[in-house]
Design an enzyme around this catalytic site. Structure first.
Site, PDB file in Angstrom:
ATOM      1  N   LYS A 168     -19.546  26.323 -31.218  1.00  0.00           N
ATOM      2  CA  LYS A 168     -19.838  25.783 -29.897  1.00  0.00           C
ATOM      3  C   LYS A 168     -18.986  26.361 -28.784  1.00  0.00           C
ATOM      4  CE  LYS A 168     -22.107  22.639 -28.736  1.00  0.00           C
ATOM      5  NZ  LYS A 168     -21.977  21.199 -28.933  1.00  0.00           N
TER       6      LYS A 168
ATOM      7  N   GLU B  40     -20.111  20.310 -16.605  1.00  0.00           N
ATOM      8  CA  GLU B  40     -20.420  18.906 -16.905  1.00  0.00           C
ATOM      9  C   GLU B  40     -19.499  17.972 -16.139  1.00  0.00           C
ATOM     10  OE1 GLU B  40     -21.475  18.453 -21.382  1.00  0.00           O
ATOM     11  OE2 GLU B  40     -20.256  20.245 -21.168  1.00  0.00           O
TER      12      GLU B  40
ATOM     13  N   GLN C 191      -7.228  -2.200   4.378  1.00  0.00           N
ATOM     14  CA  GLN C 191      -6.211  -1.439   3.651  1.00  0.00           C
ATOM     15  C   GLN C 191      -6.837  -0.745   2.429  1.00  0.00           C
ATOM     16  OE1 GLN C 191      -2.177  -3.026   3.359  1.00  0.00           O
ATOM     17  NE2 GLN C 191      -2.443  -3.005   1.159  1.00  0.00           N
TER      18      GLN C 191
ATOM     19  N   SER D 112     -15.734  22.979 -29.667  1.00  0.00           N
ATOM     20  CA  SER D 112     -15.915  21.696 -30.334  1.00  0.00           C
ATOM     21  C   SER D 112     -14.889  21.581 -31.450  1.00  0.00           C
ATOM     22  CB  SER D 112     -17.329  21.631 -30.919  1.00  0.00           C
ATOM     23  OG  SER D 112     -17.377  20.666 -31.948  1.00  0.00           O
TER      24      SER D 112
ATOM     25  N   SER E  94       0.832  -1.204   0.000  1.00  0.00           N
ATOM     26  CA  SER E  94       0.000   0.000   0.000  1.00  0.00           C
ATOM     27  C   SER E  94       0.868   1.257   0.000  1.00  0.00           C
ATOM     28  CB  SER E  94      -0.937   0.017   1.216  1.00  0.00           C
ATOM     29  OG  SER E  94      -0.190  -0.059   2.419  1.00  0.00           O
TER      30      SER E  94
ATOM     31  N   HIS F  64     -40.305  22.247 -11.140  1.00  0.00           N
ATOM     32  CA  HIS F  64     -40.547  21.317 -12.262  1.00  0.00           C
ATOM     33  C   HIS F  64     -39.921  21.835 -13.554  1.00  0.00           C
ATOM     34  CE1 HIS F  64     -43.728  19.527  -9.683  1.00  0.00           C
ATOM     35  NE2 HIS F  64     -43.930  20.798  -9.346  1.00  0.00           N
TER      36      HIS F  64
HETATM   37  N1  ARG Z   1      -1.211  -0.949   5.705  1.00  0.00           N
HETATM   38  C1  ARG Z   1      -2.122  -1.432   6.675  1.00  0.00           C
HETATM   39  C2  ARG Z   1      -3.521  -0.841   6.421  1.00  0.00           C
HETATM   40  O1  ARG Z   1      -3.613   0.166   5.848  1.00  0.00           O
HETATM   41  C3  ARG Z   1      -1.707  -1.029   8.050  1.00  0.00           C
HETATM   42  C4  ARG Z   1      -2.244  -1.926   9.115  1.00  0.00           C
HETATM   43  C5  ARG Z   1      -1.707  -3.275   8.898  1.00  0.00           C
HETATM   44  N2  ARG Z   1      -1.967  -4.141   9.964  1.00  0.00           N
HETATM   45  C6  ARG Z   1      -1.769  -5.456   9.859  1.00  0.00           C
HETATM   46  N3  ARG Z   1      -2.034  -6.171  10.873  1.00  0.00           N
HETATM   47  N4  ARG Z   1      -1.336  -6.034   8.750  1.00  0.00           N
HETATM   48  O2  ARG Z   1      -4.526  -1.386   6.789  1.00  0.00           O
END
Ligand code: ARG
Length: 466
Positions: free
Chosen positions: A292, A299, A331, A286, A27, A159
């Protein structure tokens, strides 16, 4: 070392994770943005460890210096993020231990579970303040346009049919009200985030003699009187994701609001309405049709609002079936939250730019609001003021509208005889109702669109928005 056996949890493993698993489970690529909060949390935790005697003052100093140098490297873009170290926490801790021997003591009485919960609460407090200020800037831009066009009248719609006349400023002030509730919601999320989870450990706290209140105070988890605010149940503290959902919900509702504003602007800027022209800087042309000018910013605001709703739904679905307490699924809670924040901030800025640069087409607005049908209700009110029951008055005016339609003329062009034949209470002065100045002047109650109210609301918002 990391790919053989992870440095933080590798003790009981014979083999490191597969490369595919590393790619799948990391992550760091998205949670690295939490580094400033993670480091602030670690420094406070470290100070607390020194205070209760679990590390020495010398070790505290060394760890603080190490963390500061890591933060400086991250800020300068020199830090070598390693996805084999999974997340922001382990990347920082690994770098710290390689720079400072005492770094190996930092994780005392702490788990990544209470660590990430803390990081995110710090993130939410910051994010709500940042986004709230951007929403406020958009409100200020709207107020500026409202004040500059305070005499412009428009048909108000229900409306999407012409209903009654309103000042354009009253319409803009309605948007300001909506956005103010968004700001209040964000402030509420920040308030809920204001409790420190550190000390909850992985699930069941710690046997070590820590001082949770001390850490909380260092991190600013305090009430108005400066007293520490800490979470009250270690299991809930690591499992709870309510604030994530409430933040995403506040963003989604902000999205609903800016999408409705955008929709009004798209309608108002169309050739059929021509009430406003939007700034070139926020429109596109456009590639095919040279004439245009497309309201793209509006949008896209409408489109982004769908994405904010999607993020909210992702979070609700993510948490729904999870057993207590922390599960790795969680995560996945960060990408939707970060996306909601980033998109909401840019949408607030684009809203500010788009409304700030729009101009009202006064002639066209005056032409549209001169439709006498918009004052048919005022005519019924006139009868009511002469003692006619509203339902009867409504019928009588309805008959007059139908009569004018049949004759192909405007209501004020009917003769007094014709009108009084429908109901004698119309009298000789009935046509005086068809005067926009009168119509607006008489709408003087709180919240109504008359000019005296407009002045009051301008003063109120100028004070509130600064
Ligand atoms: N990167 C993990 C998360 O965002 C941190 C917590 C991880 N905890 C664990 N027991 N693996 O959830």
């Amino acid at each position: 070392m990391a790919n053989k056996s992870n440095f933080t949890w590798g003790g009981r493993f014979h083999e490191g994770p597969a490369d595919l698993m590393l790619r799948f489970s990391e992550s760091a690529s998205f949670d690295r943005r939490l580094a400033p909060f993670d480091i602030a949390g670690s420094k406070a935790h470290c100070s607390m460890l020194a205070k209760v005697g679990l590390i020495t003052a010398k070790e505290r100093k060394a760890i603080h210096a190490g963390l500061d140098s890591i933060l400086a490297d991250i800020a300068a873009g020199h830090f070598a993020w390693d996805r084999r170290l999974e997340d922001v926490h382990m990347n920082i801790e690994h770098a710290l231990t390689s720079r400072v021997a005492a770094g190996a003591k930092l994780h005392t009485a702490r788990s990544r579970n209470d660590q990430i919960a803390t990081d995110m609460r710090l993130f939410f407090k910051d994010a709500c303040a940042v986004l709230g200020a951007r929403v406020q800037a958009a409100q200020r831009a709207l107020l500026g346009v409202a004040v500059a066009n305070r005499d412009v009248l428009l048909p108000g719609y229900t409306h999407l049919q012409r209903a009654q006349p309103v000042f354009a400023a009253h319409h803009l002030l309605a948007w300001i009200e909506m956005l103010d509730r968004d700001r209040a919601r964000l402030a509420g999320v920040a308030e809920k985030a204001n409790e420190c989870p550190l000390g909850s450990g992985a699930i069941a706290g710690t046997t070590l003699p820590i001082d949770r209140e001390y850490t909380a105070r260092l991190l600013g988890f305090v009430d108005k009187r400066g007293r520490a605010r800490v979470t009250q149940n270690s299991m809930d503290a690591v499992a709870d994701r309510d604030i994530f959902i409430e933040f995403a919900s506040a963003c989604a509702l902000f999205g609903v609001h800016f999408s409705r504003i955008a929709e009004d602007l798209i309608i108002w800027s169309s050739a059929e309405f021509r009430f406003v022209s939007l700034p070139d800087a926020f429109c596109t042309g456009s590639s095919l049709m040279p004439q245009k000018k497309n309201p793209d910013s509006c949008e896209l605001l409408r489109g982004k609002s769908a994405r904010l709703q999607g993020n909210l739904h992702t979070l609700l679905a993510l948490v729904k079936g999870l057993p207590m307490t922390y599960n790795r699924d969680l995560q996945e809670d960060k990408p939707p939250v970060f996306d909601s924040f980033d998109q909401s901030v840019i949408c607030a800025d684009v809203l500010e730019g788009t409304v700030g640069g729009m101009s009202f087409n006064r002639e066209r607005c005056a032409e549209a609001v001169s439709d006498p049908g918009l004052l048919a209700t005022d005519l019924a009110d006139l009868l009511v003021s002469r003692g006619v029951a509203f339902r009867k008055a409504h019928r009588a005016v309805g008959a007059i509208v139908a009569l004018a339609e049949r004759k192909g003329c405007a209501i004020p062009d009917l003769s007094s005889d014709e009108v009084n034949r429908v109901h004698p209470a119309f009298g000789g002065d009935w046509a005086s109702v068809f005067n926009l100045g009168r119509a607006m002047e008489m709408r003087r109650g709180t919240g109504m669109p008359g000019p005296s109210q407009l002045s009051r609301q301008f003063a109120r918002w100028t004070k509130t928005l600064g």
